[in-house]
Design a protein around this motif. Structure first.
Motif, mmCIF file in Angstrom:
data_model
loop_
_atom_site.group_PDB
_atom_site.id
_atom_site.type_symbol
_atom_site.label_atom_id
_atom_site.label_comp_id
_atom_site.label_asym_id
_atom_site.label_seq_id
_atom_site.Cartn_x
_atom_site.Cartn_y
_atom_site.Cartn_z
ATOM 1 N N TYR A 125 10.939 -1.713 4.496
ATOM 2 C CA TYR A 125 9.477 -1.624 4.388
ATOM 3 C C TYR A 125 8.930 -0.746 5.506
ATOM 4 C CZ TYR A 125 9.461 -5.668 1.169
ATOM 5 O OH TYR A 125 9.664 -6.520 0.115
ATOM 6 N N TRP A 129 7.123 3.645 5.522
ATOM 7 C CA TRP A 129 5.759 4.059 5.823
ATOM 8 C C TRP A 129 5.717 5.560 6.105
ATOM 9 C CZ3 TRP A 129 4.184 -0.318 9.802
ATOM 10 C CH2 TRP A 129 3.996 -1.509 9.091
ATOM 11 N N LEU A 135 -2.601 2.665 6.041
ATOM 12 C CA LEU A 135 -2.012 1.532 5.344
ATOM 13 C C LEU A 135 -3.060 0.447 5.148
ATOM 14 C CD1 LEU A 135 1.176 1.049 7.559
ATOM 15 C CD2 LEU A 135 1.161 2.010 5.249
ATOM 16 N N ASP A 136 -3.052 -0.197 3.998
ATOM 17 C CA ASP A 136 -3.768 -1.465 3.821
ATOM 18 C C ASP A 136 -2.879 -2.509 4.480
ATOM 19 O OD1 ASP A 136 -4.752 -3.915 3.017
ATOM 20 O OD2 ASP A 136 -5.096 -3.327 0.945
ATOM 21 N N LEU A 137 -3.186 -2.836 5.737
ATOM 22 C CA LEU A 137 -2.223 -3.568 6.551
ATOM 23 C C LEU A 137 -1.964 -4.988 6.042
ATOM 24 C CD1 LEU A 137 -0.481 -2.869 8.966
ATOM 25 C CD2 LEU A 137 -2.146 -3.998 10.436
ATOM 26 N N THR A 139 -2.040 -6.106 2.965
ATOM 27 C CA THR A 139 -1.165 -6.044 1.800
ATOM 28 C C THR A 139 0.264 -5.710 2.200
ATOM 29 O OG1 THR A 139 -2.982 -5.403 0.339
ATOM 30 C CG2 THR A 139 -0.756 -4.888 -0.409
ATOM 31 N N GLU A 140 0.426 -4.753 3.123
ATOM 32 C CA GLU A 140 1.772 -4.400 3.578
ATOM 33 C C GLU A 140 2.471 -5.600 4.224
ATOM 34 O OE1 GLU A 140 3.581 -1.542 3.228
ATOM 35 O OE2 GLU A 140 1.964 -0.984 1.872
ATOM 36 N N MET A 144 5.796 -7.678 2.943
ATOM 37 C CA MET A 144 6.920 -7.830 3.848
ATOM 38 C C MET A 144 7.322 -9.305 3.997
ATOM 39 S SD MET A 144 7.124 -5.901 7.555
ATOM 40 C CE MET A 144 6.153 -4.528 6.955
ATOM 41 N N ARG A 160 9.161 -3.114 -5.480
ATOM 42 C CA ARG A 160 7.782 -3.144 -4.970
ATOM 43 C C ARG A 160 6.768 -3.503 -6.064
ATOM 44 N NH1 ARG A 160 5.360 -1.341 -0.237
ATOM 45 N NH2 ARG A 160 3.136 -0.868 -0.436
ATOM 46 N N HIS A 164 4.327 -6.730 -6.013
ATOM 47 C CA HIS A 164 2.866 -6.635 -6.030
ATOM 48 C C HIS A 164 2.283 -7.603 -7.054
ATOM 49 C CE1 HIS A 164 0.504 -3.920 -3.595
ATOM 50 N NE2 HIS A 164 1.493 -3.033 -3.577
ATOM 51 N N HIS A 436 -7.415 -1.202 7.567
ATOM 52 C CA HIS A 436 -6.531 -0.060 7.353
ATOM 53 C C HIS A 436 -6.156 0.531 8.714
ATOM 54 C CE1 HIS A 436 -8.331 -0.500 3.364
ATOM 55 N NE2 HIS A 436 -7.279 0.141 2.917
#
Length: 451
Positions: A125, A129, A135-137, A139-140, A144, A160, A164, A436
């Protein structure tokens, strides 16, 4: 019961709607404001009365010595969308039996064995990047942590896109549970509204994903040694194995819980680092020093002491548990008040952890407040994972996971804030309104690997 034993009503109650306006306008500000009105106070939302426990001492008492006098209450009742007997929502003897059954998977010795899996799950993951691309932190981090839970506990790693879909389903179910807890009118839950249909579809999607994991374990029982295997082979006191629907509910509940709390804590942690270059520098120095000796292992994790303090301070300032519910089984004396049987009770670790009487300068992000030489909060005043027999069983798993993910990200990237205001929002946990951040590759990191 005399009037002096009844908790006071908080100021601001309006006819018919009670305290609904401030609760809707800013839930987090409202629950924090209630601490000014005493150790226990009542609020109303429409026809519903809620008793709010503010005192750290009384919260600790309610969760420990008086735990048997309460059920988990409204929010957990609505979370039975996952299944009525899943550990996060089970009560009484079913809760105790299920906790004893699953406890071995969360022993500290077992968690040490998860470290390699956590590291190997998280690295792809992080290396995927794209430096310079926001990044939409949240969601990331959710993807993870969901991946870590599925790898460590279920021996499964979805791609992925399916991941989601699982994440969106979890989010929908959590939103539904919170909304139904704050507006507990059962008749509304049965109407064929768009929200209710969406919640039903999310529940089906989650259970479908979990059904596939269970089917794979049944087809190849000798290939796995994880919590799904534990559930499939477990027997009750009569020697019978668990029914399929109970296994399904348990795995679904673990998946949902495991992808939420740690993720929002990590998002807040890097938000604060983006605003505090000196703290970020300290983190990078510690991580670089520890990882210079080789990959992160169970033996090296305890050396990440500054990293651990960052996690502690994030859990304090942005405690995910902004709203936790209980319900009195019978008349209960709590402090100087008597709560009648059936009283709906709420408490907030978020508000407790920001109490200026407990934490000096409580709104300042200060990981050094956790240095051993500094005064520590009194017992029961720092409870990010609850307390007592219903304390989150995965607390050590979450601490280890958060420390590892923080270190691995910091070893490769700097995360830079983007313009805009980020504020806490009381969802099922304490979410950032919108977060973000832009990853910048550190000088020692090269594409595809870190030092």
């Amino acid at each position: 019961m005399t009037s002096r034993h009844v908790p006071p009503i908080a100021p601001g109650k309006l006819p018919l709607i009670g305290h609904a306006v401030p609760l809707i306008k800013d839930r987090l500000a409202f629950v924090q404001s209630l601490r000014a009105h005493g150790p226990i106070v009542r609020v109303t939302v429409g026809p519903k009365t809620l008793t709010v426990v503010n005192s750290a001492e009384l919260i600790h008492q309610m969760l420990t010595s008086q735990a048997d006098e309460f059920t988990k209450g409204l929010l957990f009742e609505k979370l039975k969308l996952f299944g009525k007997d899943a550990l996060p929502v089970a009560e009484g003897k079913p809760h105790l039996r299920r906790r004893r059954l699953m406890q071995p998977a969360f022993h500290r010795e077992q968690i040490a064995g998860y470290v390699t899996t956590m590291r190997e799950t998280v690295q792809p993951y992080i290396t995927a990047w794209d430096g310079g691309t926001p990044l939409d932190l949240k969601t990331e981090m959710q993807l993870m942590t969901q991946g870590v839970v599925m790898s460590a506990l279920f021996s499964s790693t979805p791609r992925r896109e399916p991941a989601h879909e699982i994440l969106n389903s979890v989010d929908t179910v959590f939103k539904t549970a919170l909304r139904r807890a704050l507006l507990p009118i059962s008749a509304l839950e049965r109407l064929p509204t768009r929200r209710n249909r969406r919640a039903d579809a999310a529940g089906i999607a989650l259970r479908t994903a979990v059904t596939g994991i269970i089917a794979e374990h049944r087809a190849h029982p000798d290939a796995y040694d994880d919590i799904v295997s534990l559930l499939l082979t477990a027997q009750d006191e009569t020697g019978a194995t668990l029914p399929d629907d109970e296994i399904l509910s348990e795995v679904t509940g673990l998946l949902a819980a495991g992808s939420e709390t740690t993720a929002v804590v990590l998002a807040w942690l890097f938000h604060e680092l983006g605003r505090n270059p000196d703290m970020e520098r300290q983190l990078h120095e510690e991580v670089d020093s520890v990882l210079a000796e080789g990959p992160l292992t169970a033996e090296r994790v305890p050396r990440l002491v500054h990293t651990r303090r960052l996690v502690s301070e994030t859990l304090r300032l942005y405690s995910p548990a902004w709203l936790v519910t209980r319900q009195a089984i019978s008349d209960v004396t709590l402090g100087e008040f008597t709560l009648p049987a059936g009283s709906d009770v709420i408490w907030s670790a978020y508000a407790l952890h920001r109490d200026p009487d407990i934490y000096p300068d409580p709104l300042r992000f200060d990981p050094d407040r956790w240095l051993p030489e500094r005064p520590q909060p009194p017992k029961g005043a720092f409870i990010p994972f609850g307390s007592g027999k219903r304390m989150c069983m995965g607390d050590a798993f979450a601490w280890t996971e958060a420390t590892i993910i923080t270190a691995l990200i910091a070893n490769r990237w700097r995360l830079r804030p983007t313009p805009g205001t980020v504020r806490p929002v009381g969802a099922i946990t304490t979410h950032p309104s919108s977060l973000h951040m832009v990853p910048e590759l550190r000088h020692h990191a090269v594409a595809g690997k870190t030092r």
